[in-house]
Design an enzyme around this catalytic site. Structure first.
Site, mmCIF file in Angstrom:
data_model
loop_
_atom_site.group_PDB
_atom_site.id
_atom_site.type_symbol
_atom_site.label_atom_id
_atom_site.label_comp_id
_atom_site.label_asym_id
_atom_site.label_seq_id
_atom_site.Cartn_x
_atom_site.Cartn_y
_atom_site.Cartn_z
ATOM 1 C CG ASP A 114 11.886 -0.690 -12.101
ATOM 2 O OD1 ASP A 114 12.369 -0.592 -10.782
ATOM 3 O OD2 ASP A 114 10.774 -1.201 -12.494
ATOM 4 C CG ASP A 135 7.830 -8.255 -4.249
ATOM 5 O OD1 ASP A 135 8.105 -7.094 -4.108
ATOM 6 O OD2 ASP A 135 8.894 -9.224 -4.998
#
EC number: 4.3.2.10
Length: 252
Positions: free
Chosen positions: A130, A11
């Site tokens: 997702d 990230d």
């Protein structure tokens, strides 16, 4: 038999890695170039960078970071987060990324998948999904905006549509398993594998070596992605690959 891929995920915000990476010899836990080089040395097959800040002012920073990483590291890079147009894709690919991952933008505008595939080729377009199990509906539901917004989409049907539009790969995160270290959601990947014929990357739930064996031996996924277990040295890529080899799974 194509070799299965082991893929760390990082990230990034403002050109820095945000979940500190805890390698022993790393002086700067936020430096993406040093971290990418360390992962290359460990034997990672690919790297995924997700821009979690992804606003306009961060996009140039992200492209600059990709340029630096791709100059030092010679494995495929997939970049996601904040890519909402063909121009965004072009900027990231020109900077040295091999693939761009689109998630919420693809749900909002599925034609973006086709436009990207036509311009850059299917192999450059990863659709990230997702998904979480919806027991009442008896299906996996798609979520967008970093898992914050539920949609009406069934994940398996959306995967099929994304591939029909030109997605060359799917990066599918089980929100139910993400961060739990309870193993990959094999049921999800079995359902996807029975429906699409492009490479699938499993994400969410990696906690131990057996989890990698299970996902590759019981589902048709092509790669397994993990973050914290690698970043904090709980598992090494070498250990994962050695375990997979022992179990007859082909790895690079």
């Amino acid at each position: 038999m194509l070799a299965k891929r082991i893929i760390p995920c990082l990230d990034v915000a403002d050109g820095r890695v945000k979940k500190g990476v805890n390698f022993v010899n790393l002086t700067d836990v936020g430096d993406p170039v040093a971290i990418a080089a360390a992962y290359q040395q460990q034997g990672a097959d690919e790297l995924v960078f997700l821009d979690i800040a992804a606003t306009n002012e961060h996009r140039e920073t992200m492209a600059a970071m990709v340029e630096q990483v791709s100059a030092q590291v010679f494995m495929p890079l997939t970049i996601g987060g904040g890519i909402t147009s063909v121009a965004d894709m072009q900027r990231i690919l020109r900077a040295g990324a091999d693939k761009t991952a689109i998630n919420s933008a693809a749900v909002a505008n599925p034609e973006l998948i086709r436009a990207g595939a036509e311009k850059f080729g299917n192999q450059c377009i990863v659709v990230a999904i997702d998904a979480a199990w919806d027991a009442a509906a008896g299906q996996y539901r798609v979520y967008t905006h970093g898992g914050q917004q539920a949609t009406d989409l069934d994940a398996v049907a959306w995967a099929k549509q994304a591939v029909a539009l030109g997605a060359g790969e799917l990066l599918v995160t089980s929100m139910d398993r993400d961060g739990t270290k309870a193993g990959f959601d094999t049921k999800l990947y079995q359902a996807l594998g029975a429906t699409v014929n492009v490479p699938i990357i499993a994400s969410g739930g990696a906690g131990n070596l057996q989890d990698f064996v299970d996902v590759f031996s019981t589902t048709p996924v092509d790669g397994a992605l993990a973050a914290s277990v690698f970043h904090f040295g709980e598992l090494t890529i070498a250990d994962v690959k050695a375990t997979l080899r022992k179990q007859g799974v082909v790895v690079r």
